[in-house]
Design an enzyme around this catalytic site. Sequence first.
Site: not given
Length: 259
Positions: A136, A138, A143
Amino acid sequence: MKIYAAKDYNDLSRKAANIISAQILLKPNAVLGLATGSTPVGAYKQLIKWHEQGDLDFSRILSVNLDEYKGLSGEHDQSYRYFMNHNLFDHVNIHKENTNVPGGLSEDPEAECRRYDQVIKDLGGIDLQLLGIGGNGHIGFNEPCEVFEKGTHVVTLTEETRQSNARFFQSIDEVPTHALTMGIGSIMGAKKILLLASGAGKAQAVYDSCFGPVTPHVPASVLQLHSDVVVIADQDALALVKEKAGLFVESWEGMIYDN
Ligand code: PGA
């Protein structure tokens, strides 16, 4: 940002180890920002080999790790302290007292975050920060979110990250829900950054981080604003860069992008 295309995972690991090793040779008391996860393991193995051959001396090296699970002690076999000891520190001549990982068991995690920022500051900042990247986008455990967090902070792990890390635990229920992570400000404060990406699961994140808009929704995209970033990615992780970035390169091996 420079992007290097590696032939495969072994090639990626050797290239990464070469850069880390150059840093150690150039500055024997360097502050290394270190990362966990499966991606850097090959590079750590190579560094251990060079150390065993007498080519690399870690005796004056200092280190700060990116993150730690909240609630795990350093003895837990899935803690990042345990990972670092097992995958690097126990096999080279680094002094453990010169290695830093956020304390997962601290009773006051906010105070621990402030202490960790002070540790980084007292060390004079990070010379070379090694990073993996989440599917994602990160980096560390920063995050995707609405704002870039500057300093070390406590994060709630996304479901995607917990699912992805569940492979290391007996079940998803055992994966911690929170972690302490260095902030984007600390990472961006490093003099040099080395990001490694391997496998098709990273293709979207690599493309978005290197060629998409700079946004906290893709935390690694902030690296586009740093003046000295090296990305090393294998062919699978570069799949979308090859397809969409419009790079005209002679070969998809070696340096493919320098901006
Ligand atoms: P991985 O994790 O190296 O295990 O893929 C990278 C990350 O999540 O930062």
